[in-house]
Design an enzyme around this catalytic site. Sequence first.
Site, PDB file in Angstrom:
ATOM      1  CB  CYS A  66     -17.845   2.641 -27.815  1.00  0.00           C
ATOM      2  SG  CYS A  66     -17.181   2.468 -29.450  1.00  0.00           S
ATOM      3  CD  GLU A  67     -17.697   2.931 -20.593  1.00  0.00           C
ATOM      4  OE1 GLU A  67     -17.778   1.829 -21.181  1.00  0.00           O
ATOM      5  OE2 GLU A  67     -17.543   3.037 -19.374  1.00  0.00           O
ATOM      6  N   GLY A 114       0.781  -1.233   0.000  1.00  0.00           N
ATOM      7  CA  GLY A 114       0.000   0.000   0.000  1.00  0.00           C
ATOM      8  C   GLY A 114       0.808   1.275   0.000  1.00  0.00           C
ATOM      9  N   GLY A 174       3.780  -3.396  -3.986  1.00  0.00           N
ATOM     10  CA  GLY A 174       3.633  -3.705  -5.413  1.00  0.00           C
ATOM     11  C   GLY A 174       3.842  -2.427  -6.194  1.00  0.00           C
ATOM     12  NE  ARG A 175      -0.468   2.123  -5.499  1.00  0.00           N
ATOM     13  CZ  ARG A 175      -1.671   1.948  -6.047  1.00  0.00           C
ATOM     14  NH1 ARG A 175      -1.957   2.493  -7.192  1.00  0.00           N
ATOM     15  NH2 ARG A 175      -2.595   1.245  -5.410  1.00  0.00           N
ATOM     16  CD  GLU A 183       1.890  -9.218   1.603  1.00  0.00           C
ATOM     17  OE1 GLU A 183       1.932 -10.422   1.874  1.00  0.00           O
ATOM     18  OE2 GLU A 183       0.835  -8.558   1.549  1.00  0.00           O
TER      19      GLU A 183
HETATM   20  N1  LLP Z   1      -0.648  -7.079  -0.156  1.00  0.00           N
HETATM   21  C1  LLP Z   1      -1.983  -7.294  -0.180  1.00  0.00           C
HETATM   22  C2  LLP Z   1      -2.548  -8.290   0.714  1.00  0.00           C
HETATM   23  C3  LLP Z   1      -2.793  -6.559  -1.074  1.00  0.00           C
HETATM   24  O1  LLP Z   1      -4.096  -6.778  -1.088  1.00  0.00           O
HETATM   25  C4  LLP Z   1      -2.188  -5.624  -1.923  1.00  0.00           C
HETATM   26  C5  LLP Z   1      -3.008  -4.856  -2.875  1.00  0.00           C
HETATM   27  C6  LLP Z   1      -0.802  -5.436  -1.872  1.00  0.00           C
HETATM   28  C7  LLP Z   1      -0.060  -6.175  -0.963  1.00  0.00           C
HETATM   29  C8  LLP Z   1      -0.063  -4.477  -2.771  1.00  0.00           C
HETATM   30  O2  LLP Z   1      -0.480  -3.173  -2.612  1.00  0.00           O
HETATM   31  P1  LLP Z   1       0.360  -1.982  -3.305  1.00  0.00           P
HETATM   32  O3  LLP Z   1       1.669  -1.887  -2.570  1.00  0.00           O
HETATM   33  O4  LLP Z   1       0.581  -2.339  -4.725  1.00  0.00           O
HETATM   34  O5  LLP Z   1      -0.503  -0.804  -3.120  1.00  0.00           O
HETATM   35  N2  LLP Z   1      -6.055  -1.884  -8.372  1.00  0.00           N
HETATM   36  C9  LLP Z   1      -5.813  -0.881  -7.341  1.00  0.00           C
HETATM   37  C10 LLP Z   1      -4.968  -1.416  -6.230  1.00  0.00           C
HETATM   38  C11 LLP Z   1      -5.540  -2.644  -5.570  1.00  0.00           C
HETATM   39  C12 LLP Z   1      -4.620  -3.174  -4.527  1.00  0.00           C
HETATM   40  C13 LLP Z   1      -5.115  -4.454  -3.969  1.00  0.00           C
HETATM   41  N3  LLP Z   1      -4.250  -5.041  -3.022  1.00  0.00           N
HETATM   42  C14 LLP Z   1      -5.163   0.337  -8.000  1.00  0.00           C
HETATM   43  O6  LLP Z   1      -4.982   0.334  -9.186  1.00  0.00           O
HETATM   44  O7  LLP Z   1      -4.869   1.302  -7.310  1.00  0.00           O
END
Ligand code: LLP
Length: 463
Positions: free
Chosen positions: A391-392, A278, A322-323, A320
């Site tokens: 188309c939106e 997050g 990701g982003r 964890e």
């Molecule tokens: N760990 C768990 C258990 C999660 O559910 C998530 C994201 C992460 C790690 C990684 O989160 P990050 O560091 O990437 O924020 N599609 C949405 C984001 C959904 C995230 C869901 N879970 C967007 O585009 O902002």
Amino acid sequence: MSRSAHPAGPRHGDVLPEGHYAAPPADLNVLDPKVWARTVTRNGDGAVTVGGLDVARLAEEFGTPAYVLDEDDFRARCRAWADAFGKDADVFYAGKAFLSRAVVRWLKEEGLNLDVCSGGELTTALDAGMPAERIAFHGNNKSAEEIHRAVEAGVGRIVLDSFQEIVRVAHIAQSLGMRQRVQIRVTVGVEAHTHEFIATAHEDQKFGLALAGGQAAEAVRRALQLDGLELIGIHSHIGSQIFDTSGFEVAAHRVVGLLKAIRDEHGVELPEIDLGGGLGIAYTSDDDPREPHEIAKALSEIVTRECEAAGLRTPRISVEPGRAVVGPTAFTLYEVGTIKQLEGLRTYVSVDGGMSDNIRTALYDAEYSVALVSRTSDAEPMLVRVVGKHCESGDIVVRDAFLPADLAPGDLIAVPATGAYCRSMASNYNHALRPPVVAVRDGEARVIVRRETEEDLLRLDVG
Ligand code: LLP
């Protein structure tokens, strides 16, 4: 297009809510390093390069739209996270942000572990050689078949998300003659987004088992009784695009409270705590994310302090992101197709992609920036909306942005910070062909995910 049609500065009048857009930047040709991948720069003749390659040449060779990923930047960010947390903690890259075989290899080489949340992500991880013990398996409704595969492969941990799953994983592990390492995902009653967190009333969600009301404690009780499970810790994930650690502070306090209750009830000190992902990134120049070493320091101080206060040994921490690993490393390269000026209203710039390659603007009202990258321009700034070809009417890529007033069809524009949740959430809406991911490094470009073709579409259509 005449310049006079585009007076400098915002000109949508009352159409946009007050404060929705900032003043134009002093020089549109300057690329803010905060939002662009590390090796992105403009060379002497004004062309934008990444990894030493001219983006116009990348467009020629690979077509548009395309996600262009800076491999050096990705690797550097992996190392920064791994170094920041050191050997006493574990960093799991959240594969949902973007996963491919090349990514798995880079993670492996740079010392990161991997969080997967579906059979498909698990297959990609294993296929590309990620050691199973470095994989964490997530999800609120993993199928029996997915669990079977994960346990059999020997994944390092499964994060349990419901009472049913506790039993399912235990049975599957036992049937395979194995003991599966697991964590229990709890909801701590905190939801964090960007600069804000709310510390009440967020048990109402599909993930995890609530601390409040005792579900989490009951899950621990059940998991400790089952031979097929080795309960190694508690997991909490509080939200997305978080810039400040106060939400984590409350989460850590509550998770440590549970660890203490477990010690008191069962005489067991669980050795691990996972604080989830997050962590935020800069999508526009207004965003100020924190560096991995600051986050690592803050989180380990919080957990250590809370454990000392509770009289517990400090557990091993994992996170964890990701982003925060992949998001800033890529941009989406588009070609401008049409420009439509609605007098007194708005200027629409249409590109050759849209909500099929970036759903985040439509889905979350996400903000992005954009720049002209095939040349420089001294024209004055014009306020535009960058839209796709779907188309939106909600098919918006960048809601409000400044581009030079001499922008013309055929120009290349790029939207930075699209490495996370763009390709991974891409769709075939309108039978769009999902763009390739082109990795660049040291003057070389390599397709790591190829562009979809119409044959790919027809191959699935077997009717
Ligand atoms: N760990 C768990 C258990 C999660 O559910 C998530 C994201 C992460 C790690 C990684 O989160 P990050 O560091 O990437 O924020 N599609 C949405 C984001 C959904 C995230 C869901 N879970 C967007 O585009 O902002």
